[in-house]
Every structure is written in structure tokens, then in C-alpha cells.
Write a protein that holds these residues in place. Structure first.
Motif, PDB file in Angstrom:
ATOM      1  N   MET A 102     -14.107  10.798 -18.031  1.00 56.56           N
ATOM      2  CA  MET A 102     -13.894  12.191 -17.639  1.00 56.56           C
ATOM      3  C   MET A 102     -12.432  12.394 -17.272  1.00 56.56           C
ATOM      4  N   PRO A 103     -11.934  13.619 -17.470  1.00 58.99           N
ATOM      5  CA  PRO A 103     -10.520  13.873 -17.201  1.00 58.99           C
ATOM      6  C   PRO A 103     -10.216  13.887 -15.702  1.00 58.99           C
ATOM      7  N   VAL A 104      -9.106  13.245 -15.360  1.00 62.94           N
ATOM      8  CA  VAL A 104      -8.636  13.222 -13.974  1.00 62.94           C
ATOM      9  C   VAL A 104      -7.129  13.475 -14.005  1.00 62.94           C
ATOM     10  N   THR A 105      -6.676  14.399 -13.164  1.00 66.85           N
ATOM     11  CA  THR A 105      -5.257  14.702 -13.057  1.00 66.85           C
ATOM     12  C   THR A 105      -4.689  13.956 -11.860  1.00 66.85           C
ATOM     13  N   ARG A 106      -3.611  13.198 -12.111  1.00 66.36           N
ATOM     14  CA  ARG A 106      -2.979  12.413 -11.051  1.00 66.36           C
ATOM     15  C   ARG A 106      -1.461  12.430 -11.228  1.00 66.36           C
ATOM     16  N   PRO A 107      -0.726  12.275 -10.121  1.00 69.70           N
ATOM     17  CA  PRO A 107       0.722  12.074 -10.233  1.00 69.70           C
ATOM     18  C   PRO A 107       0.993  10.792 -11.026  1.00 69.70           C
ATOM     19  N   GLN A 108       2.105  10.753 -11.725  1.00 66.63           N
ATOM     20  CA  GLN A 108       2.399   9.606 -12.577  1.00 66.63           C
ATOM     21  C   GLN A 108       3.124   8.477 -11.854  1.00 66.63           C
ATOM     22  N   THR A 109       3.620   8.741 -10.642  1.00 71.35           N
ATOM     23  CA  THR A 109       4.363   7.725  -9.888  1.00 71.35           C
ATOM     24  C   THR A 109       3.874   7.716  -8.450  1.00 71.35           C
ATOM     25  N   LEU A 110       3.846   6.537  -7.843  1.00 68.10           N
ATOM     26  CA  LEU A 110       3.447   6.449  -6.449  1.00 68.10           C
ATOM     27  C   LEU A 110       4.202   5.339  -5.750  1.00 68.10           C
ATOM     28  N   ARG A 111       4.282   5.488  -4.460  1.00 63.00           N
ATOM     29  CA  ARG A 111       4.836   4.443  -3.586  1.00 63.00           C
ATOM     30  C   ARG A 111       3.715   4.000  -2.670  1.00 63.00           C
ATOM     31  N   LEU A 112       3.537   2.679  -2.577  1.00 65.39           N
ATOM     32  CA  LEU A 112       2.408   2.094  -1.866  1.00 65.39           C
ATOM     33  C   LEU A 112       2.907   0.987  -0.945  1.00 65.39           C
ATOM     34  N   THR A 113       2.279   0.847   0.196  1.00 60.09           N
ATOM     35  CA  THR A 113       2.450  -0.353   1.019  1.00 60.09           C
ATOM     36  C   THR A 113       1.083  -1.028   1.103  1.00 60.09           C
ATOM     37  N   TRP A 114       1.094  -2.353   1.247  1.00 57.97           N
ATOM     38  CA  TRP A 114      -0.146  -3.118   1.304  1.00 57.97           C
ATOM     39  C   TRP A 114       0.151  -4.495   1.879  1.00 57.97           C
ATOM     40  N   ASP A 115      -0.901  -5.210   2.211  1.00 53.00           N
ATOM     41  CA  ASP A 115      -0.776  -6.589   2.671  1.00 53.00           C
ATOM     42  C   ASP A 115      -0.990  -7.526   1.499  1.00 53.00           C
ATOM     43  N   ALA A 116      -0.145  -8.554   1.432  1.00 50.64           N
ATOM     44  CA  ALA A 116      -0.365  -9.646   0.486  1.00 50.64           C
ATOM     45  C   ALA A 116      -1.378 -10.602   1.109  1.00 50.64           C
ATOM     46  N   GLN A 117      -1.872 -11.544   0.309  1.00 49.43           N
ATOM     47  CA  GLN A 117      -2.874 -12.482   0.814  1.00 49.43           C
ATOM     48  C   GLN A 117      -2.346 -13.349   1.947  1.00 49.43           C
ATOM     49  N   ASP A 118      -1.041 -13.543   1.999  1.00 53.08           N
ATOM     50  CA  ASP A 118      -0.466 -14.343   3.090  1.00 53.08           C
ATOM     51  C   ASP A 118      -0.165 -13.502   4.329  1.00 53.08           C
ATOM     52  N   GLY A 119      -0.529 -12.193   4.297  1.00 51.63           N
ATOM     53  CA  GLY A 119      -0.322 -11.318   5.434  1.00 51.63           C
ATOM     54  C   GLY A 119       0.995 -10.565   5.413  1.00 51.63           C
ATOM     55  N   THR A 120       1.876 -10.868   4.470  1.00 55.17           N
ATOM     56  CA  THR A 120       3.150 -10.173   4.359  1.00 55.17           C
ATOM     57  C   THR A 120       2.909  -8.716   3.975  1.00 55.17           C
ATOM     58  N   ARG A 121       3.568  -7.803   4.676  1.00 55.12           N
ATOM     59  CA  ARG A 121       3.454  -6.376   4.331  1.00 55.12           C
ATOM     60  C   ARG A 121       4.388  -6.124   3.161  1.00 55.12           C
TER      61      ARG A 121
END
Length: 164
Positions: A102-121
Motif C-alpha cells: 500500500m502507498p505510504v508517503t514519507r520524508p526521504q531523509t532522516l536523522r536518528l539517534t540510537w544505542d549500539a549493542q555495546d551501549g554507545t549512543r
């Protein structure tokens, strides 16, 4: 690691908001392994923990493995910092709503923060199909599925096709 059962719409777990997880949780590595095993077995490009009935803020993506080398990526406790750029509409598919793009409209670029498996942000900017896949999986962590991106009329028609 193991292939887990995929939860299919309208399973209530798919509408729930997930809780943050401690990257040091000793069971997290097994969960991530199971997510990748399930993703590859199902032929997808992304999979979020609630799709296998785990309400943790974790998802995995690999948008290149079908065409070439694997590029597995893990996102723990992701936070969308900014979505920008021109929006684009594309058909999306979901392993929890099989055989119903099904069609979904989304921005084409994003900035994300997350944790790596070692806990590094971590922090990064993504675009193209990887940005789309990340946004799709982030939706799952927030209890949103692709039906939720449809107008009420289109959603009713798509849900009727899905139920048939």
C-alpha cells in the motif's frame, strides 16, 4: 538463534508502544539474532521486535541482502531527531500484513539517534530506501502499521481486501 513466529495484523501487540531496553541486557543479543534469522527467513528488509511479540524498542534492517552483500544494521532505543527533505510516496509491504502493498508517503531523509549493542549512543543521517525502511520499523515500535498511513476510505478498502 531461531526463526520466530511473525505476528500478523490485527494482533494487538502490533498496536502497542514498545518500552526502551537496556543495551547491556544479556538476552538482547539472542533477540537481535532471532530478529535477523526471522527477517531473512521471511524475505524482508526490516523487522521490529513487536512483530515477534517482544515489546522492546529494537529493530533490524538489511536493505541490500536481496541484491548483493548483506548489510545488517541494529537499532536499539531509536529516536527520530528530524525527518526532512521532499516527501515521496511508494508502495510499502509489511511482513505482518503479508501480500498487501500500500502507498505510504514519507520524508526521504532522516536523522536518528540510537544505542549500539555495546551501549554507545550513535547518531546518523539516512536517505533513500534505508530511510524509508527505518521509518517503517520505527513506526512498529510506536504501535503504528502501514494501515495507519491511509485515508479512512482507503484503509477500510485495504482492510477488507486483507480480511478476504
Amino acid at each position: 538463534m531461531a526463526v520466530r513466529e511473525l505476528r500478523l495484523w490485527p494482533d494487538p501487540v502490533l498496536s502497542q508502544v514498545c518500552d526502551p531496553v537496556d543495551p547491556a541486557d544479556p538476552e538482547l543479543g539472542a533477540l537481535i539474532g532471532d530478529l535477523f534469522d526471522t527477517l531473512y527467513a521471511a524475505g524482508g528488509r526490516g523487522l521490529a521486535a513487536p512483530q515477534i511479540a517482544v515489546l522492546h524498542r529494537v529493530f533490524v534492517v538489511d536493505v541490500t541482502w536481496k541484491e548483493g552483500a548483506r548489510d545488517p544494521r541494529v537499532f536499539i532505543n531509536p529516536v527520530l531527531e528530524k525527518a526532512h527533505g521532499e516527501a515521496a510516496t511508494m508502495d510499502e509491504q509489511c511482513l505482518s500484513i503479508p501480500d498487501l502493498p500500500m502507498p505510504v508517503t514519507r520524508p526521504q531523509t532522516l536523522r536518528l539517534t540510537w544505542d549500539a549493542q555495546d551501549g554507545t549512543r550513535m547518531s546518523g543521517t539516512f536517505d533513500g530506501i534505508l530511510a524509508r525502511c527505518i521509518q517503517h520499523e520505527l513506526d512498529h515500535l510506536n504501535g503504528t502499521v502501514i494501515f495507519d498511513h491511509q485515508s479512512p476510505e482507503d484503509r477500510a478498502a485495504l482492510e477488507a481486501r486483507y480480511a478476504a
